[in-house]
Design an enzyme around this catalytic site. Structure first.
Site, PDB file in Angstrom:
ATOM      1  N   GLU A   3      54.082 -40.769 -49.644  1.00 30.72           N
ATOM      2  CA  GLU A   3      53.996 -39.344 -49.347  1.00 30.72           C
ATOM      3  C   GLU A   3      53.895 -39.002 -47.855  1.00 30.72           C
ATOM      4  O   GLU A   3      54.349 -37.931 -47.442  1.00 30.72           O
ATOM      5  CB  GLU A   3      52.785 -38.752 -50.083  1.00 30.72           C
ATOM      6  CG  GLU A   3      52.870 -38.820 -51.597  1.00 30.72           C
ATOM      7  CD  GLU A   3      53.925 -37.893 -52.182  1.00 30.72           C
ATOM      8  OE1 GLU A   3      54.256 -36.870 -51.544  1.00 30.72           O
ATOM      9  OE2 GLU A   3      54.426 -38.192 -53.276  1.00 30.72           O
ATOM     10  N   SER A  50      17.844 -29.669-106.498  1.00 32.78           N
ATOM     11  CA  SER A  50      16.826 -30.716-106.649  1.00 32.78           C
ATOM     12  C   SER A  50      16.463 -31.412-105.345  1.00 32.78           C
ATOM     13  O   SER A  50      15.593 -32.297-105.353  1.00 32.78           O
ATOM     14  CB  SER A  50      17.308 -31.761-107.666  1.00 32.78           C
ATOM     15  OG  SER A  50      17.411 -31.185-108.952  1.00 32.78           O
TER      16      SER A  50
END
Length: 779
Positions: free
Chosen positions: A203, A479
């Site tokens: 770059e 239950s």
């Protein structure tokens, strides 16, 4: 006489104004002079304007660089797996955890992030990581396993046995703000040098020589582009790219380009090259993860390879640099050949620059990309759990916490338990949906030892972000309330034990308004009288109601409340059979108390929060209390084990023979709600299956919710309960007919645990067992 003449003065003339001499005119100024005059004035104005604009840009840049460069998303971590002698973690479970964390299996670990494994041992070189209690250094350990879980943890360097050893937590997700940018900040010192070398080669080769702008590069790029008739090369430096990414749009115009250049010059003047590189490598756009923009090398490493930046191979590091040119164009999952070709170009540039020798280059280009499995997201989609986390954070730290930059949230989630729960739901509902496609589920799994939420599912499609049934439903728990009825009774050891006969006869109760209620057993029959343990494990309704009425309904409510039930319970007899509305989270809370030796600790999903400076935020810790006597709780756990061995949960027991599990099934009226709650040595689970419209499901607790739990244990093999009797629990012997305490050698006795202080066997039992029956163990 001589006469002298006196000279006469000339008469003074009065000036004539009309006769004044007119001065000569200056020659006319030429056009060049006028242009120069205008030019230097405009120049001063322009210079002043540029100076002011430069000062403005300088302030803008300073605010960005010296303040908060980015709003870093809040990072959300899982629990940190703790390994210690006796830890309920099996060899396969640790292997799965290491795979999830991205550790590499090798023959001999030589660096951080690697492990080796035999059938009974795992040698691991752990990564360094930040723990809420402080930084954890890298460490190499040998972990051994036995039949109960972890046998020992030994530090390889000096063979020292460690009391506890933590693995790093899994980064579950980052809570991204509205701009959609996601990143993991990595300091310059932690960025591998090959990445920086490759970046500069590709770059900006003169990065350390220019002052933010490279005129020669711009001229060269312009010439190449003119020759090609299109844009094939850019002349922007890394500093210019950073200026554009930080402050400007991607618009192509001369004004934008000039502004970019001015900002680059200012940035280069004010900051060091290393600071600029650090900012660039954390800002650069690296791809798209659905709606999230992936920025920076740190997150790109996780996104593409599923591991930290420092553990990437050289070819993987080269790919990250290669992808900068066009993350979409070089998407490695969509265009693997194109991506590899670009990566190999970067590797060739490294070789030509002397960063690699020929052999290293050849080995690198022959390496595959080594991408993570794209079918598995880099962030966990667990909306039900995140909803609880956000709710808890708001309650404990305030509504604005998640708006702060850079915070780290450490949660209780167990990724392996979450995966097992999600798979269990998906597998079970493939069968359920054949009969009723509208069935839904809510599921909560806790860690028995820490009291944290280990997993949560709020929809039969676990990733669906909508109504969260794990938290938000309120349905009759059936239950599931019965263990608290029996706990209330067994606490009265002088009156009740596991062998105490309970009446199983028709009963009719009348309330204050004159309305009657006559409960029935599921099979609508009566036995006359049954032992308490039988009524418990068979989930018999009538004996439970008789027992609850005898000890007092308010006593049962008080037990449930102490165990952590978070909402009020009406005081009427029907609650003894579960006419109490709750959610899976509420059920998980009270069953966590049962699993944890009767100790109440408020369930939580968050263990710690660190701010952007990695300082732990102060917060009050949840209170804890001994809700149920440990001895009484042991008896209840014993009863719940019998439920699985030979009661309503026997199908579960047959699926896991030889593994001690505790559980309780629950079904509301007309089979509208199917419930199950249970636990092994490590996790507690509470599961609801039903319809959102409260319709009939034709499922019992054992055929609906318990099937989900069974699938969960298939995916996450259980560790059997370690039932060590409490100090106040003894082995008792009771008459099978009367429930009275007897000597061990008496006839017709049954061996059951009992509370020490209330177990008073008779001095003799009448006719003792014959000697030959004692030898054979008969009655």
């Amino acid at each position: 006489m001589t006469i002298k003449a006196t000279p006469q003065k000339a008469p003074r003339k009065t000036p004539n104004k009309s006769a004044r001499k007119t001065p000569a005119k200056k020659p006319a100024r030429g056009w060049l002079g006028r242009l120069w005059s205008l030019g230097w004035k405009l120049g001063i104005i322009l210079f002043a304007a540029i100076s002011l604009y430069g000062i403005y840009l300088d302030q803008v840049i300073a605010r960005k660089f010296e303040g908060q460069k980015w709003h870093l998303p809040a990072q959300v971590f899982s629990r940190s797996m703790a390994l210690y002698p006796g830890a309920a973690v099996s060899h396969p479970q640790l292997m799965a955890e290491l795979k999830l964390l991205g550790y590499r299996k090798v023959v001999n670990p030589r660096q951080v992030g690697e492990f080796s494994a035999s059938s009974t041992r795992i040698e691991l070189w752990r990564r360094p990581f930040r723990h809420p209690e402080g930084n954890q250094a890298e460490q190499r350990v040998m972990i051994s396993f036995d039949g109960q879980g972890v046998g020992s943890v030994e530090r390889v360097a000096d063979k020292r046995q460690l009391a506890v050893f933590h693995l790093e937590p899994v980064l579950l997700d980052r809570i991204v703000t509205g701009d959609g940018e996601d990143r993991l900040f990595v300091p310059a010192a932690e960025i591998p040098k090959p990445i920086i070398a490759a970046l500069l080669l590709v770059e900006d080769r003169s990065f350390y020589q220019h002052h933010g702008v490279n005129p020669l590069a711009i001229i060269r790029a312009a010439f190449v582009n003119l020759s090609a008739g299109r844009t094939v090369q850019g002349g922007s430096t890394l500093t210019q790219q950073l200026a554009k990414n930080f402050f400007l749009s991607s618009e192509r115009s001369l004004v934008r380009k000039l502004r970019e250049a001015v900002m680059a010059l200012i940035i280069d003047f004010r900051y060091s090259k290393d600071e600029i590189l650090e900012a660039y490598l954390n800002e650069v756009y690296m791809g798209q993860d659905k709606s999230r923009e992936v920025h920076g090398m740190g997150l790109a490493s996780q996104f593409y390879f599923g591991r930290p930046l420092g553990e990437l191979t050289l070819p993987q590091q080269a790919f990250l640099v290669a992808a900068i040119k066009g993350p979409s164009y070089y998407n490695p999952w969509r265009y693997p050949e194109r991506s590899q070709e670009r990566r190999d170009l970067v590797l060739r540039l490294l070789m030509e620059a002397g960063e690699l020798n020929v052999a290293q280059y050849k080995a690198a280009v022959e390496s595959p990309l080594g991408l993570r499995n794209a079918s598995k997201p880099v962030h966990q989609k667990i909306p039900a759990f995140y909803a609880l986390v956000k709710q808890e954070l708001a309650e404990r730290y305030g509504d604005s916490l998640l708006k702060q930059s850079g915070i780290k949230v450490y949660t209780t989630l167990d990724p392996m338990a979450q995966e097992a729960a999600e798979q269990a739901v998906s597998q079970s509902f493939k069968r359920f949906d054949k009969n009723n496609a509208k069935l839904q589920v809510g599921m909560v799994v806790t860690d028995k030892y820490t009291g944290g939420i280990a997993a949560m599912v709020g929809d039969k499609v676990p990733g669906f972000d909508g109504f969260n049934r794990a938290l938000e439903i309120r349905r009759p728990i059936g239950s599931l309330i019965k263990p608290f009825v029996y706990a209330s009774a067994l606490a009265q050891g002088d009156k009740y034990n596991l062998a105490t006969p309970l009446a199983d006869q028709p009963i009719t109760l009348t309330n204050e308004q004159g309305k009657t209620w006559s409960p029935l057993n599921v099979d609508k029959t009566f036995s006359g009288e049954v032992p308490l343990l039988t009524a418990f494990k068979k989930s018999m309704n009538v004996p439970t109601v008789n027992l609850g009425v005898a000890i007092g309904i308010d006593t049962v409510i008080q037990t449930l409340d102490k165990a952590g039930w978070s909402e009020s319970v009406p005081s009427y007899p029907a609650i003894l059979l579960g006419a109490v509305n709750g959610s899976p989270l509420m059920v998980a809370q009270v069953y966590q108390t049962l699993a944890d030796h009767g100790r109440y600790r408020k369930l939580s999903s968050v263990t710690a929060v660190l701010d952007s400076d990695n300082q732990q935020l102060p917060v009050a810790r949840p209170a804890q209390d001994q809700a149920i006597d440990p001895g009484t709780d042991y008896l209840v756990q014993y009863g719940m084990q019998q439920v699985v061995q030979s009661g309503t949960g026997a199908r579960l027991g047959r699926a896991f023979p030889g593994v001690a599990l505790a559980g309780k099934t629950g079904t509301s009226n007309d089979s509208r709600d199917s419930w199950f709650a249970g636990f092994d040595e490590r996790n507690v689970a509470a599961i609801w299956v039903g319809l959102d419209d409260n319709g009939k499901t034709n499922l019992y607790g054992s055929s609906g919710a318990m099937a989900v739990y069974q699938a969960f244990l298939n995916n996450r093999p259980p560790i059997g309960l370690r039932m060590t009797p409490e100090d106040n629990v003894v082995q008792g012997y009771f008459d099978v007919d009367t429930g009275e305490a007897k000597q061990a050698d008496c006839r017709r006795v049954v061996a059951l645990p009992a509370l020490r202080q209330s177990y008073r066997p008779a001095a003799n039992c009448g006719e003792p067992l014959p000697w030959w029956k004692k030898i054979l163990g008969g009655q």
